[in-house]
Design a protein around this motif. Structure first.
Motif, PDB file in Angstrom:
ATOM      1  N   ASN A  48       0.829  -1.210   0.000  1.00 25.60           N
ATOM      2  CA  ASN A  48       0.000   0.000   0.000  1.00 25.60           C
ATOM      3  C   ASN A  48       0.859   1.254   0.000  1.00 25.60           C
ATOM      4  O   ASN A  48       0.495   2.271  -0.603  1.00 25.60           O
ATOM      5  CB  ASN A  48      -0.953   0.002   1.194  1.00 25.60           C
ATOM      6  N   SER A  49       2.012   1.198   0.657  1.00 26.68           N
ATOM      7  CA  SER A  49       2.935   2.336   0.640  1.00 26.68           C
ATOM      8  C   SER A  49       3.516   2.547  -0.755  1.00 26.68           C
ATOM      9  O   SER A  49       3.790   3.681  -1.153  1.00 26.68           O
ATOM     10  CB  SER A  49       4.065   2.132   1.653  1.00 26.68           C
ATOM     11  N   VAL A  50       3.703   1.459  -1.487  1.00 24.38           N
ATOM     12  CA  VAL A  50       4.195   1.587  -2.864  1.00 24.38           C
ATOM     13  C   VAL A  50       3.175   2.339  -3.700  1.00 24.38           C
ATOM     14  O   VAL A  50       3.518   3.222  -4.491  1.00 24.38           O
ATOM     15  CB  VAL A  50       4.497   0.204  -3.485  1.00 24.38           C
ATOM     16  N   PHE A  51       1.889   2.012  -3.527  1.00 27.33           N
ATOM     17  CA  PHE A  51       0.841   2.716  -4.270  1.00 27.33           C
ATOM     18  C   PHE A  51       0.885   4.217  -3.982  1.00 27.33           C
ATOM     19  O   PHE A  51       0.671   5.035  -4.875  1.00 27.33           O
ATOM     20  CB  PHE A  51      -0.539   2.169  -3.920  1.00 27.33           C
ATOM     21  N   GLU A  52       1.168   4.581  -2.740  1.00 26.50           N
ATOM     22  CA  GLU A  52       1.250   6.000  -2.372  1.00 26.50           C
ATOM     23  C   GLU A  52       2.413   6.700  -3.069  1.00 26.50           C
ATOM     24  O   GLU A  52       2.327   7.886  -3.382  1.00 26.50           O
ATOM     25  CB  GLU A  52       1.390   6.144  -0.860  1.00 26.50           C
ATOM     26  N   LEU A  53       3.501   5.971  -3.307  1.00 26.74           N
ATOM     27  CA  LEU A  53       4.653   6.573  -3.990  1.00 26.74           C
ATOM     28  C   LEU A  53       4.322   6.956  -5.430  1.00 26.74           C
ATOM     29  O   LEU A  53       4.925   7.875  -5.997  1.00 26.74           O
ATOM     30  CB  LEU A  53       5.841   5.606  -4.005  1.00 26.74           C
ATOM     31  N   LEU A  54       3.376   6.261  -6.026  1.00 24.55           N
ATOM     32  CA  LEU A  54       3.050   6.463  -7.441  1.00 24.55           C
ATOM     33  C   LEU A  54       2.016   7.567  -7.612  1.00 24.55           C
ATOM     34  O   LEU A  54       0.980   7.388  -8.248  1.00 24.55           O
ATOM     35  CB  LEU A  54       2.557   5.146  -8.044  1.00 24.55           C
ATOM     36  N   ASP A  55       2.325   8.729  -7.089  1.00 26.83           N
ATOM     37  CA  ASP A  55       1.390   9.850  -7.193  1.00 26.83           C
ATOM     38  C   ASP A  55       1.542  10.564  -8.538  1.00 26.83           C
ATOM     39  O   ASP A  55       2.398  10.219  -9.356  1.00 26.83           O
ATOM     40  CB  ASP A  55       1.560  10.816  -6.015  1.00 26.83           C
TER      41      ASP A  55
END
Length: 82
Positions: A48-55
């Motif tokens: 889920n933190s990886v998804f946040e990086l992909l802003d």
């Protein structure tokens, strides 16, 4: 190495892989590819933190880098093949 997620995007193919306690973010556009390795320990909420990086700001930078990569490749290709 195993794919744990693929994210929809109109311009890229985005895959998230897991290998050796690292998340690998692989972004492809045509014949070009960018990859980023993030240690699992650096993230508090796993994938889920990886998804946040992909802003949006990051993906805009990725798009610009693809444009530069394509330009560089075309320049060297024409320099040595034509």
């Amino acid at each position: 190495m195993r794919i744990i997620a693929e994210l929809p995007h109109p311009d890229f193919k985005i895959s998230i892989l897991n290998m050796n306690q690292k998340f690998i973010i692989k972004i492809e556009q045509g014949s070009l590819e960018q990859s980023y390795k993030v240690p699992e320990m650096d993230l508090t909420d796993g994938v889920n933190s990886v998804f946040e990086l992909l802003d949006e700001a990051f993906l805009k930078t990725v798009a610009n880098r693809f444009a530069e990569m394509r330009k560089d490749y075309k320049e060297t290709y024409f320099r040595y093949n034509y």
